[in-house]
Design an enzyme around this catalytic site. Structure first.
Site, PDB file in Angstrom:
ATOM      1  N   TYR A 188      96.731 -71.669  83.215  1.00  0.00           N
ATOM      2  CA  TYR A 188      97.982 -71.101  82.473  1.00  0.00           C
ATOM      3  C   TYR A 188      98.074 -71.514  81.111  1.00  0.00           C
ATOM      4  O   TYR A 188      98.773 -70.872  80.314  1.00  0.00           O
ATOM      5  CB  TYR A 188      98.973 -71.655  83.364  1.00  0.00           C
ATOM      6  CG  TYR A 188      99.253 -71.187  84.852  1.00  0.00           C
ATOM      7  CD1 TYR A 188     100.230 -70.479  84.790  1.00  0.00           C
ATOM      8  CD2 TYR A 188      98.567 -71.582  85.731  1.00  0.00           C
ATOM      9  CE1 TYR A 188     100.561 -69.842  86.098  1.00  0.00           C
ATOM     10  CE2 TYR A 188      98.768 -70.983  86.985  1.00  0.00           C
ATOM     11  CZ  TYR A 188      99.753 -70.267  87.092  1.00  0.00           C
ATOM     12  OH  TYR A 188      99.832 -69.641  88.435  1.00  0.00           O
ATOM     13  N   HIS A 207     105.072 -62.971  86.292  1.00  0.00           N
ATOM     14  CA  HIS A 207     104.561 -63.951  86.255  1.00  0.00           C
ATOM     15  C   HIS A 207     104.078 -64.895  85.239  1.00  0.00           C
ATOM     16  O   HIS A 207     103.829 -65.876  85.044  1.00  0.00           O
ATOM     17  CB  HIS A 207     103.363 -63.912  87.141  1.00  0.00           C
ATOM     18  CG  HIS A 207     102.770 -65.137  87.733  1.00  0.00           C
ATOM     19  ND1 HIS A 207     103.191 -65.887  88.758  1.00  0.00           N
ATOM     20  CD2 HIS A 207     101.341 -65.734  87.387  1.00  0.00           C
ATOM     21  CE1 HIS A 207     102.206 -66.984  88.990  1.00  0.00           C
ATOM     22  NE2 HIS A 207     101.060 -66.910  88.049  1.00  0.00           N
TER      23      HIS A 207
END
Length: 325
Positions: A309, A275
Site C-alpha cells: 500500500y 480502494h
C-alpha cells in the site's frame, strides 16, 4: 465439484500403486488431495470469508486434478512451474500469480504440520504481471472530492470519500460504520475482511483534510435524517431505498468512479478506484506518523502487506532535502 474430484482421484489411485518406500514411511497416505482437505479445514479455522474459501478452491482446482493422487512430498519446483504455464502461456499472468500465492500457502501449512520439509512453490516466479490500478495522488483526490461536493444527487459521496481517507478502511467497512460504533471517544471498527478490531480516536486527523475523524462523522450525520442506520446512508428516496438506509458498497464505488471521470482522471488504461483511497491514506499517515502507525491503522498483521500500500508506483515526486547526508 469436490465429490467428483474425489471420485476421479480414487479411480486414478487404483492404477497408481504406491511405492513400497512410501507405504513403509506413511507418505502414501499423505497425498496432495488428502492435504487439500486438511488445508480447507485450516482456512475455515482462520475464519476466512465464504468468498475467500471459494476462491481458494478455484485456485487449487487445477493442481488437484493434476497431482491429487500423488504424494505431497513428491511435488517438485518443476511440477509447480509446469502447472503455472497453464495460465502464463494463455496470457493470464495475474491468475498464475494468484495460484502461485495460494500454492505457497498450501505447502507452507503442510510444512507446519510436518507433512513435508520444503515448499516447491516458493522457488517459482510469474513474469509479466503488471500493476493494474493507477495510484491516487493527493492532487487527484482533492480534485475528485471537489467534483463529489458538487454532486446534487449523491450528497453523501464527498463524506464517504473523506471518511475512507481519514479512517484508512476498506469500502465495505466504510459502508457499515454506524453511530452505535462511536463510544468512549473512539470509532470502533471490526474489519469485514480480516476480523481485525480497531479503535480509532475521534481526534484522528490526516494532513490532507481540515477535519478530524469526529468532525467528518458529524458531517455524515448532518442531513437531519432520523435514526440513520450508518454514517453513509441514503438522504432521499431512490430506487426503493429509504432515507437513512445503508447504501450498498457498490454505490460508493460507482460514485467515486463518476467523480473521478468528471475530474478528468478516467482515461488511464486502469484508472484509480475507490480502494486506492486506502493506499493514499496509508502513505499520508506513514509520512507523518511512521510505517508502524500506518500498519496498525490498516489492520495488517504483516509489514510486507503494508509495503504494498505504501508503494506509490512512481505516482508521486520524491523531495530531496539539502540536509540529507
Amino acid at each position: 465439484m469436490d465429490q467428483a474430484l474425489e471420485a476421479n482421484l480414487l479411480i486414478s489411485s487404483l492404477h497408481s500403486p504406491a511405492r513400497l518406500v512410501d507405504r513403509l514411511t506413511g507418505a502414501a497416505n499423505r497425498t496432495c488431495y488428502d492435504w487439500y482437505l486438511r488445508y480447507l479445514d485450516i482456512l475455515e479455522k482462520r475464519k476466512v470469508k465464504p468468498g475467500s474459501l471459494i476462491s481458494a478452491k478455484d485456485q487449487l482446482r487445477a493442481a488437484m486434478r493434476t497431482w491429487g493422487d500423488r504424494t505431497l512430498e513428491s511435488i517438485t519446483v518443476l511440477d509447480v512451474a509446469d502447472l503455472l504455464k497453464t495460465w502464463t502461456e494463455a496470457g493470464k499472468e495475474r491468475m498464475a500469480s494468484m495460484v502461485r500465492s495460494r500454492l505457497v500457502d498450501y505447502f507452507r501449512e503442510a510444512i507446519a504440520a510436518g507433512w513435508i520439509h520444503h515448499n516447491p512453490a516458493e522457488a517459482t516466479k510469474v513474469h509479466g504481471v503488471r500493476t493494474k490500478r493507477q495510484r491516487l495522488t493527493k492532487e487527484m483526490f482533492l480534485a475528485i472530492l471537489a467534483q463529489a461536493e458538487q454532486d446534487k444527487q449523491r450528497t453523501w459521496a464527498a463524506s464517504a470519500f473523506k471518511l475512507a481517507l481519514i479512517s484508512g478502511q476498506r469500502r465495505e467497512d466504510v459502508a457499515s460504520m454506524a453511530p452505535e460504533d462511536v463510544r468512549d471517544s473512539h470509532l470502533h471498527v471490526i474489519q469485514e475482511k480480516t476480523g481485525m478490531m480497531l479503535r480509532l480516536p475521534l481526534t484522528l486527523k490526516i494532513d490532507l483534510l481540515p477535519q478530524t475523524l469526529g468532525e467528518v462523522i458529524e458531517e455524515c450525520l448532518a442531513g437531519n435524517i432520523p435514526n440513520p442506520q450508518t454514517f453513509i446512508h441514503a438522504r432521499k428516496i431512490a430506487l426503493r431505498t429509504q432515507p437513512g438506509q445503508t447504501l450498498r458498497p457498490a454505490l460508493i464505488t460507482r460514485a467515486f468512479a463518476d467523480a473521478r471521470d468528471r475530474a478528468g482522471f478516467g482515461n488511464d488504461a486502469n484508472p484509480a478506484t475507490f480502494h486506492e483511497i486506502r493506499s493514499l491514506s496509508s502513505r499520508l499517515y506513514e509520512a507523518t506518523h511512521g510505517k508502524g502507525f500506518a500498519q496498525r491503522l490498516l489492520g495488517h498483521k504483516s509489514a510486507n502487506t503494508t509495503d504494498l500500500y505504501l508503494d506509490a508506483r512512481g505516482a508521486e515526486w520524491v523531495t530531496i532535502h539539502h540536509k540529507e547526508q
